[in-house]
Design a protein around this motif. Structure first.
Motif, mmCIF file in Angstrom:
data_model
loop_
_atom_site.group_PDB
_atom_site.id
_atom_site.type_symbol
_atom_site.label_atom_id
_atom_site.label_comp_id
_atom_site.label_asym_id
_atom_site.label_seq_id
_atom_site.Cartn_x
_atom_site.Cartn_y
_atom_site.Cartn_z
ATOM 1 N N MET A 48 -46.078 -4.177 -10.269
ATOM 2 C CA MET A 48 -45.556 -3.220 -11.254
ATOM 3 C C MET A 48 -44.140 -3.580 -11.697
ATOM 4 S SD MET A 48 -46.937 -0.948 -12.909
ATOM 5 C CE MET A 48 -46.231 -0.133 -14.330
ATOM 6 N N ASP A 69 -35.747 -7.683 -4.088
ATOM 7 C CA ASP A 69 -36.973 -7.408 -3.334
ATOM 8 C C ASP A 69 -36.704 -7.856 -1.905
ATOM 9 O OD1 ASP A 69 -40.267 -7.176 -4.299
ATOM 10 O OD2 ASP A 69 -39.816 -7.842 -2.253
ATOM 11 N N SER A 74 -41.746 -12.675 -3.317
ATOM 12 C CA SER A 74 -41.991 -11.827 -4.501
ATOM 13 C C SER A 74 -40.954 -12.136 -5.584
ATOM 14 C CB SER A 74 -41.917 -10.340 -4.133
ATOM 15 O OG SER A 74 -43.000 -9.979 -3.323
ATOM 16 N N ASN A 114 -44.832 3.178 -2.331
ATOM 17 C CA ASN A 114 -44.569 4.624 -2.346
ATOM 18 C C ASN A 114 -43.730 5.094 -1.162
ATOM 19 O OD1 ASN A 114 -46.368 4.242 -4.365
ATOM 20 N ND2 ASN A 114 -48.065 5.368 -3.434
ATOM 21 N N LYS A 201 -52.166 -5.746 -2.053
ATOM 22 C CA LYS A 201 -50.728 -5.464 -2.229
ATOM 23 C C LYS A 201 -49.955 -6.110 -1.097
ATOM 24 C CE LYS A 201 -51.339 -3.083 -5.799
ATOM 25 N NZ LYS A 201 -50.796 -3.415 -7.100
HETATM 26 N N1 LIG Z 1 -47.416 3.403 -13.134
HETATM 27 C C1 LIG Z 1 -48.506 2.743 -12.791
HETATM 28 O O1 LIG Z 1 -49.539 2.805 -13.433
HETATM 29 C C2 LIG Z 1 -48.463 1.902 -11.552
HETATM 30 C C3 LIG Z 1 -49.357 0.836 -11.378
HETATM 31 C C4 LIG Z 1 -49.250 0.060 -10.216
HETATM 32 C C5 LIG Z 1 -48.302 0.381 -9.265
HETATM 33 N N2 LIG Z 1 -47.472 1.437 -9.468
HETATM 34 C C6 LIG Z 1 -46.475 1.820 -8.475
HETATM 35 O O2 LIG Z 1 -45.488 0.802 -8.400
HETATM 36 C C7 LIG Z 1 -45.018 0.687 -7.051
HETATM 37 C C8 LIG Z 1 -45.191 -0.760 -6.597
HETATM 38 O O3 LIG Z 1 -46.563 -1.099 -6.642
HETATM 39 P P1 LIG Z 1 -47.024 -2.619 -6.814
HETATM 40 O O4 LIG Z 1 -48.422 -2.540 -7.278
HETATM 41 O O5 LIG Z 1 -46.029 -3.369 -7.614
HETATM 42 O O6 LIG Z 1 -46.977 -3.106 -5.302
HETATM 43 P P2 LIG Z 1 -46.750 -4.620 -4.759
HETATM 44 O O7 LIG Z 1 -47.121 -4.604 -3.319
HETATM 45 O O8 LIG Z 1 -47.421 -5.578 -5.676
HETATM 46 O O9 LIG Z 1 -45.172 -4.831 -4.931
HETATM 47 C C9 LIG Z 1 -44.229 -4.088 -4.218
HETATM 48 C C10 LIG Z 1 -42.996 -4.958 -4.019
HETATM 49 O O10 LIG Z 1 -41.979 -4.161 -3.406
HETATM 50 C C11 LIG Z 1 -41.359 -4.971 -2.392
HETATM 51 N N3 LIG Z 1 -40.708 -4.086 -1.406
HETATM 52 C C12 LIG Z 1 -41.262 -3.432 -0.358
HETATM 53 N N4 LIG Z 1 -40.327 -2.685 0.273
HETATM 54 C C13 LIG Z 1 -39.164 -2.887 -0.403
HETATM 55 C C14 LIG Z 1 -37.853 -2.398 -0.245
HETATM 56 N N5 LIG Z 1 -37.544 -1.519 0.731
HETATM 57 N N6 LIG Z 1 -36.878 -2.814 -1.097
HETATM 58 C C15 LIG Z 1 -37.174 -3.716 -2.096
HETATM 59 N N7 LIG Z 1 -38.420 -4.225 -2.278
HETATM 60 C C16 LIG Z 1 -39.399 -3.796 -1.467
HETATM 61 C C17 LIG Z 1 -42.486 -5.801 -1.825
HETATM 62 O O11 LIG Z 1 -41.980 -6.942 -1.161
HETATM 63 C C18 LIG Z 1 -43.267 -6.140 -3.086
HETATM 64 O O12 LIG Z 1 -42.811 -7.332 -3.690
HETATM 65 C C19 LIG Z 1 -45.817 1.713 -6.239
HETATM 66 O O13 LIG Z 1 -45.098 2.902 -6.156
HETATM 67 C C20 LIG Z 1 -47.050 1.938 -7.079
HETATM 68 O O14 LIG Z 1 -47.661 3.198 -6.875
HETATM 69 C C21 LIG Z 1 -47.517 2.167 -10.593
#
Ligand SMILES: NC(=O)c1ccc[n+]([C@@H]2O[C@H](COP(=O)([O-])OP(=O)(O)OC[C@H]3O[C@@H](n4cnc5c(N)ncnc54)[C@H](O)[C@@H]3O)[C@@H](O)[C@H]2O)c1
Length: 409
Positions: A48, A69, A74, A114, A201
Motif C-alpha cells: 500500500m 520502513d 521493503s 494495522n 504480506k
Molecule cells: N486502503 C486500502 O484499500 C488498503 C489496501 C491494502 C492495504 N491497506 C492497509 O495498508 C497497510 C499496509 O498494508 P500492506 O498491504 O502494504 O502490507 P505489507 O505487509 O505489504 O507492507 C507493510 C510494510 O510495513 C513495514 N512495517 C512493519 N512494521 C513497521 C514499522 N513499525 N515501521 C515502519 N514500517 C513497518 C513492513 O516491513 C512492510 O514493508 C495496512 O494497514 C493495510 O490494512 C489498505
C-alpha cells in the motif's frame, strides 16, 4: 509559458507518448506537469505504501520526499520500483522519529500493518504535520477511539484511508442515492464482496486476528464505511455468522495457527429504520463487488468485476431502476485507464486529490477518524456476534467498550 494547471485538461496519453518526447519543456503547454507543491514521507513501503508513492507521483501535486520502513528489503524494492517512473531521489530515514520530523516534509503517510498504527501515530502526531493513516485506524476499538479523540484535539488533521468511497461506481451510486435522491427514501442496502484470499504480506500480519484486528475489521471496514454513509444513521443491532472455512487453515507462524475468518454474513439494523446486509467470501478466483440499494421509489445496483482468469481489467457498472417514476439507466462507469491502473481502480487517486486539497486548506469530503471509528464499530460488533452466536445490541456494546458517548440520543 503559463503553467496554470487549474483549467487545462491533462493529456497524459500524449505527454507520455514516445512520438512527443521531442517537445522540449519550454514548448510544453498541454503536456506541462504540475510542479509538486508538497513533500510527503511514506512510512511502511509495502504494497500500500508503494501504491501511495505511485499515485502521488501520477497526480503530481505532492512528491514523495522520503521513505521509512523497518525492513531494508521493503525500502530497496520500493526505491527500485519508484525509479521506474520517477527520476527523483528519495531520502531514506534511519528511524521513525527522523521520518516524522524532517522540516522539509509537509505530510506523513502511515502505511504499516494495522497493529502498528496506534504506536506509530504517537510519534507522528508530535510532528504537528497532516497525517494520512491507512485503514483500519487500529486493531481494536479502544485504540481507534483514542485515535479519534487525539484527532479532535490535533492542530492539524488526520485522514483515514477508506478510499472505496472514491471508486467510480460508488461515487455515482452516492450521487444517485443521496444527492439526486433517485431512489426516494433508502430502506435496504445489500453489499457483497467475492474475492481471492488475502495476499501474502510481510510477516503475514494479515493472517492473524491479533495483528490485523480480524477480517471484518481489516478488510470490510471499507464496506461498513460505505453502508454507514448510505444509511446516514447509526447502527442499532448487528448480527453476523462467519468463520474460517478454506483459507490458511494450515498456515502456522511461530507456533501460532492462522485464525482469520474467510467468509461472513452480516445484518445491520440502523436507527432510522434502514436495514443492511453484507456478504463476504474470500475463497473465490476472481473479484466481484455488488451494491444494491432500494428506496421507496427505486432501486440501484452498482457492480465491479475484476477477472484474473480471463485477464480482464476491472469493469464497473451502475443501474438505476425507477419504474414509472422517471428515466431508468444502465451505464458503465470508469476513470481514465491510467488512473484506474494506478491502484484500487482509481479510488486512491481521488483520495490523494482530497488529501492534497486539504493540505491546501480547501474544503473536502474525505474519511474522518470518526467515520473510521464507526466503520470499526460495525466490524467489531459483527466479529463479536460471530464469536457469541447472538445479535449485538449496539447501545450495550458501546457501553461495554466505554464508547457510549458516541451514541446519538
Ligand atoms: N486502503 C486500502 O484499500 C488498503 C489496501 C491494502 C492495504 N491497506 C492497509 O495498508 C497497510 C499496509 O498494508 P500492506 O498491504 O502494504 O502490507 P505489507 O505487509 O505489504 O507492507 C507493510 C510494510 O510495513 C513495514 N512495517 C512493519 N512494521 C513497521 C514499522 N513499525 N515501521 C515502519 N514500517 C513497518 C513492513 O516491513 C512492510 O514493508 C495496512 O494497514 C493495510 O490494512 C489498505
Amino acid at each position: 509559458m503559463n503553467n496554470s494547471n487549474k483549467t487545462k485538461p491533462r493529456l497524459r496519453f500524449f505527454e507520455d507518448a514516445p512520438g512527443q518526447r521531442h517537445i522540449v519543456e519550454s514548448d510544453q503547454y498541454l503536456y506541462q506537469r504540475p510542479k509538486p507543491s508538497h513533500n510527503v514521507v511514506v512510512i511502511g513501503t509495502g504494497t500500500m505504501g508503494q501504491e501511495h508513492m505511485r499515485v502521488a507521483t501520477l497526480l503530481g501535486r505532492a512528491q514523495v520526499h522520503g521513505i521509512f520502513d523497518t525492513q531494508k528489503h521493503s525500502m530497496d524494492i520500493a526505491e527500485a520500483n519508484f525509479a521506474e517512473y520517477s527520476d527523483k531521489s528519495l531520502v531514506r530515514y534511519p528511524d521513525l522519529e527522523s521520518a516524522c520530523n524532517d522540516p522539509a516534509v509537509d505530510a506523513l503517510f502511515i502505511c504499516t500493518p494495522n497493529y502498528t498504527h496506534f504506536e506509530i501515530l504517537q510519534t507522528a502526531i508530535k510532528s504537528g504535520k497532516p497525517i494520512f493513516l491507512e485503514k483500519p485506524m487500529a486493531t481494536d476499538l479502544q485504540d481507534a477511539a483514542a485515535t479519534e479523540a487525539m484527532a479532535r484535539d490535533y492542530s492539524s488533521f488526520i485522514q483515514i484511508g477508506l478510499q472505496y468511497r472514491y471508486k467510480a461506481q460508488y461515487v455515482e451510486a452516492f450521487y444517485e442515492a443521496l444527492e439526486r435522491a433517485s431512489l426516494g427514501d433508502i430502506k435496504t442496502i445489500s453489499l457483497s464482496e467475492y474475492r481471492p484470499p488475502f495476499l501474502d504480506k510481510v510477516a503475514q500480519w494479515n493472517k492473524f486476528n491479533s495483528t490485523s484486528g480480524g477480517t471484518l475489521v481489516e478488510k470490510c471496514c471499507h464496506y461498513f464505511d460505505l453502508i454507514n454513509l448510505l444509511a446516514q444513521s447509526q447502527p442499532l443491532k448487528v448480527y453476523a455468522s462467519g468463520g474460517q472455512a478454506v483459507n490458511f487453515v494450515d498456515l502456522e507462524r511461530d507456533g501460532k495457527k492462522s485464525d482469520i475468518d474467510d467468509h461472513a454474513f452480516v445484518v445491520i439494523d440502523y436507527a432510522n429504520g434502514t436495514r443492511a446486509n453484507f456478504t463476504l467470501n474470500m475463497f473465490c478466483h476472481d473479484f466481484s463487488e455488488e451494491l444494491v440499494v432500494s428506496g421507496d421509489r427505486g432501486r440501484l445496483k452498482a457492480t465491479e468485476v475484476f477477472s484474473f482468469h480471463q485477464l480482464q481489467g476491472a469493469k464497473a457498472t451502475l443501474a438505476i431502476e425507477v419504474g414509472e417514476s422517471g428515466p431508468s439507466k444502465t451505464i458503465d462507469v470508469t476513470y481514465p485507464a491510467l488512473i484506474e491502473q494506478s491502484g484500487h481502480h482509481g479510488a486512491t487517486y481521488f483520495e490523494h486529490i482530497a488529501f492534497v486539497d486539504r493540505l491546501e486548506k480547501k474544503s473536502v469530503s474525505a474519511a474522518t477518524p470518526l467515520q473510521g471509528l464507526w466503520s470499526m464499530i460495525v466490524a467489531s460488533a459483527a466479529q463479536a456476534s460471530i464469536a457469541s452466536g447472538g445479535a449485538v445490541d449496539i447501545n450495550q456494546f458501546m457501553a461495554a467498550n466505554d464508547l457510549a458517548h458516541y451514541v446519538n440520543d
